[in-house]
Every structure is written in C-alpha cells, then in structure tokens.
Design a protein around this motif. Structure first.
Motif, PDB file in Angstrom:
ATOM      1  N   LYS A  18       0.519  -1.238   0.113  1.00 38.36           N
ATOM      2  CA  LYS A  18      -0.032   0.098   0.033  1.00 38.36           C
ATOM      3  C   LYS A  18       1.024   0.860  -0.177  1.00 38.36           C
ATOM      4  O   LYS A  18       0.795   2.308   0.827  1.00 38.36           O
ATOM      5  N   SER A  19       2.245   1.248  -0.900  1.00 38.15           N
ATOM      6  CA  SER A  19       2.745   2.749  -1.137  1.00 38.15           C
ATOM      7  C   SER A  19       3.374   2.726  -2.659  1.00 38.15           C
ATOM      8  O   SER A  19       2.841   1.949  -3.427  1.00 38.15           O
ATOM      9  N   SER A  20       3.427   3.946  -2.126  1.00 43.51           N
ATOM     10  CA  SER A  20       3.538   4.444  -3.739  1.00 43.51           C
ATOM     11  C   SER A  20       5.424   4.690  -3.530  1.00 43.51           C
ATOM     12  O   SER A  20       5.884   5.637  -2.240  1.00 43.51           O
ATOM     13  N   LYS A  21       6.450   3.973  -4.900  1.00 53.27           N
ATOM     14  CA  LYS A  21       7.476   4.804  -5.725  1.00 53.27           C
ATOM     15  C   LYS A  21       7.419   5.898  -6.328  1.00 53.27           C
ATOM     16  O   LYS A  21       7.535   5.842  -7.673  1.00 53.27           O
ATOM     17  N   VAL A  22       7.941   6.692  -5.638  1.00 51.75           N
ATOM     18  CA  VAL A  22       7.893   7.587  -7.243  1.00 51.75           C
ATOM     19  C   VAL A  22       8.797   7.743  -8.059  1.00 51.75           C
ATOM     20  O   VAL A  22      10.821   7.344  -6.997  1.00 51.75           O
ATOM     21  N   PHE A  23       9.760   7.274  -9.337  1.00 52.32           N
ATOM     22  CA  PHE A  23      11.255   7.027  -9.853  1.00 52.32           C
ATOM     23  C   PHE A  23      11.162   8.385 -10.960  1.00 52.32           C
ATOM     24  O   PHE A  23      10.332   9.117 -11.492  1.00 52.32           O
ATOM     25  N   GLY A  24      12.040   8.291 -11.411  1.00 49.82           N
ATOM     26  CA  GLY A  24      12.529   9.413 -12.462  1.00 49.82           C
ATOM     27  C   GLY A  24      12.423  11.260 -12.747  1.00 49.82           C
ATOM     28  O   GLY A  24      11.676  11.514 -11.569  1.00 49.82           O
ATOM     29  N   ASN A  25      12.934  11.357 -13.794  1.00 52.19           N
ATOM     30  CA  ASN A  25      12.502  12.892 -14.437  1.00 52.19           C
ATOM     31  C   ASN A  25      11.447  13.231 -15.147  1.00 52.19           C
ATOM     32  O   ASN A  25      12.067  14.278 -15.857  1.00 52.19           O
TER      33      ASN A  25
END
Ligand SMILES: NC(=O)c1ccc[n+]([C@@H]2O[C@H](COP(=O)([O-])OP(=O)(O)OC[C@H]3O[C@@H](n4cnc5c(N)ncnc54)[C@H](O)[C@@H]3O)[C@@H](O)[C@H]2O)c1
Length: 331
Positions: free
Chosen positions: A268-275
């Motif tokens: 139940k979690s998000s990982k933000v990645f990239g540009n």
C-alpha cells in the motif's frame, strides 16, 4: 565495413522541425560525425549546415552516391520515407528513419527485404523507448513488480492546429492523428507489454477543418491477452500527469511527463521514480544506440521487424475504423 569504424559519417535528410532536436543530439555523440544535410528546401538546411559545420545539398544523389557516408537519418515527411530508405539501402547506407516508418505495409515489407539483402541496420526513430523513465518502467514490469499485467493505456492528446501543416494532407502524411501520434503509441505498447494481436479503432468527432481524423481511440489486445486503450488527439487536452499507465495484479505503474510512479498493492505504498520526459536526453540515447548498432556492439532494440509491425498495427487500425469491427493484426 562500418562495424570496425571508430566514427560514423552521417547525413541528415529533411531539416525541418524534428531534425533540430536530432541535430542537437548528434552534436552530443562525438563518434557520430554529421557530414551533410540534404533538403529540397535550402532555407532551413543551409542555416543548420552552417550552425553544425557540415555541407548542404539539395540533391539527394549527393548523399546516396557519396561512398564516404555510412548512414542517413531521415526526417522528411512520411510519404518520402519509403523511397529515401530504399535509395539509402541500395547505396549501402545504414538507416535511422523517423516515424511513421512507412505509410503502407507493402513498403515496410519491401524495406525489410532490402535491409536483409544489404545487411545494413534499419531503425525507426521511436524516442519514447529511449526515455529513462520508460526504460525503468519496462524493467519493473519484467521483474514482476506489477504481478500479472492485465490492462494498459496510452494517452497522446494535445491541441495542435494542423490546418496548414502536411500532417493533415493524407497524400503526404498517410492519415491523421492515428498514424502520426499512433505510431509512437503502438511502439510504446509493444515495447512495454508485447506484440499486439488485435485492434478496434474509432475516429472521433472532427473539430478541425481538415481531411483526416484529428481524434482517435484505439482499443487493443496483446498476444498475451493484455487489453488496453490508446487516446490520440490534436484537438483536445486530456489533462493527466501520465501518458502511459500499466495495471497488474500487484500494482500500478504510471509513466509521467514530470515524474513516474509505481504503486505496490501489497505494501500500500508508492515509489516515485525518474525525471519524466526529457526529450533531448532521449534523442541522445537513441543516437548512441543507433551508433552502437551500426558499430555492431548491440542488436537494435527496435529492429526492422518492430518498425514493420508498427505499420501493420496502424494499417489494421485504419481498416477497423472503416469496417467498424475488431480485426486481427495478422489477418
Ligand atoms: N519523433 C518525434 O517526436 C517527431 C516529432 C515530429 C515529427 N516527427 C516525424 O519526423 C518527420 C518530419 O516531421 P517534421 O515535423 O520535422 O516536418 P517538417 O515539415 O518540419 O520538416 C520536414 C522537412 O523535410 C523537407 N523535405 C520534404 N520532402 C523532402 C524530400 N523528399 N527530401 C528531403 N527533404 C524533404 C522539408 O523541406 C522540411 O524541411 C515526419 O515523419 C514526422 O512524423 C517525429
């Protein structure tokens, strides 16, 4: 034999809008030497040739007959792609050609044969494959982080007045937004979730006074039964932070214009990645990859079969629009 050469001597054919980004990218890849620019219209080509320090010519034979040149980059309008690629391959040059690869499937098939015969690299330019976030997204999918992928969507919609551009002249463009933005979308789907098995496409209400569709929706099913949809338009803004979404039994992946995100259902979690979408970076990575392919360091990640397949899917989509039914891409 170009494979052993340290530098690749390149000519650019067609020096309009998108060529400017390619030129900036080439300048950042030292082993690719821009030797010449050819365009039927001298104004844009001459300015670029003095900016980038290469010769300009109006005459395509100056490019094809030049034994010193290893490769061509084709950035002329779609209807020219087939003849230009054919001439380049017959002259023994490697080819990087902008999308759409060709405006007819039979032409793409002929290029596949010519490329086999000549042994030269033929790559379709497909910038989204070279966006870092997209590369990461593919790795996440392949590593199983989304679980079983079930659904996917692509959105390429923004308002562009095509009234005075070749894009709305089907004799030059091969069609409307479906072949234009759709060629990108189809290749993104094939890259992330695999070959497309069948399509159902609709042309939307026309809001620009042009003889081709300015909005289209493409439904698809892949060979592994992933279903999805592509929205394409030159006439509306579909306001969303992401242009690709992939949904699986364990999570959601969003590839966005400013950043990307992976949501894990279990945690139940998000990982933000990239540009997000860095256009020039993607073009540089694409040119590096083309150079690596020509120098036989890698196999192109976008071979002539992939290019041909994008044409096949778009051709099936146009038939689907006309016949108003689902169609198998391979007959
Ligand atoms: N990858 C992308 O993001 C992207 C974006 C825009 C366009 N494109 C593609 O790039 C290609 C060019 O599009 P554009 O928007 O730069 O077009 P443009 O009209 O801005 O430029 C095309 C150039 O090609 C020249 N030209 C026309 N016929 C020619 C011929 N027979 N030989 C040599 N030069 C010729 C024109 O004089 C012009 O300078 C198209 O295939 C288009 O679909 C890709």
């Amino acid at each position: 034999m170009t494979g052993s050469r340290e530098n690749i001597r390149l000519a650019l054919i067609g020096c309009g809008g998108i060529a400017q980004t390619h030129l900036e990218a080439i300048a950042r890849v030292p082993r690719v030497k821009l030797e010449a620019i050819q365009d039927i219209n001298p104004s844009a080509g001459e300015a670029a040739s003095s900016k980038y320090g290469c010769r300009f010519t109006k005459n395509p034979d100056d490019i094809f007959k030049d034994k010193n040149l290893d490769a061509v980059l084709i950035c002329a309008p779609p209807v020219t792609h087939f003849q230009l690629m054919k001439a380049a391959l017959e002259a023994g040059k490697h080819v990087l050609c902008e999308k759409p690869f060709t405006t007819h499937l039979r032409d793409a098939e002929a290029i596949r044969e010519l490329s086999k015969k000549s042994g030269k690299i033929v790559m379709m330019a497909s910038k989204f494959r070279f966006v870092q976030d997209m590369i990461e997204a593919k790795k996440f999918i392949e590593s199983g982080l989304l679980g079983d992928v079930v659904l996917s969507e692509v959105i390429f919609c923004s308002v562009v007045d095509m009234g005075k551009r070749w894009n709305s002249d089907p004799r030059i463009s091969g069609g409307g937004v479906l072949i234009d933005n759709g060629s990108h979308a189809v290749d993104v789907i094939r890259y992330l979730v695999g070959p497309i098995k069948s399509v159902y496409a609709q042309a939307g209400k026309r809001t620009q006074n042009i003889p081709v569709e300015d909005t289209a929706r493409l439904h698809f099913e892949t060979q592994t039964n992933i279903i999805g949809m592509v929205d394409l338009s030159w006439s509306l803004y579909k306001h969303t932070a992401n242009y690709v979404n992939v949904f699986g039994t364990r999570g959601t992946l969003e590839v966005g214009w400013a950043q990307s995100l992976l949501w894990d259902a279990k945690e139940k979690s998000s990982k933000v990645f990239g540009n997000g979408y860095k256009k020039l970076d993607a073009f540089v990575r694409q040119m590096e990859h083309f150079a690596d392919s020509v120098q036989e360091k890698v196999k192109p990640i976008l071979g002539v079969e992939d290019a041909l397949e994008s044409v096949r899917v778009i051709e099936a989509a146009y038939t689907s629009v006309r016949e108003k039914k689902w169609l198998k891409v391979h007959g």
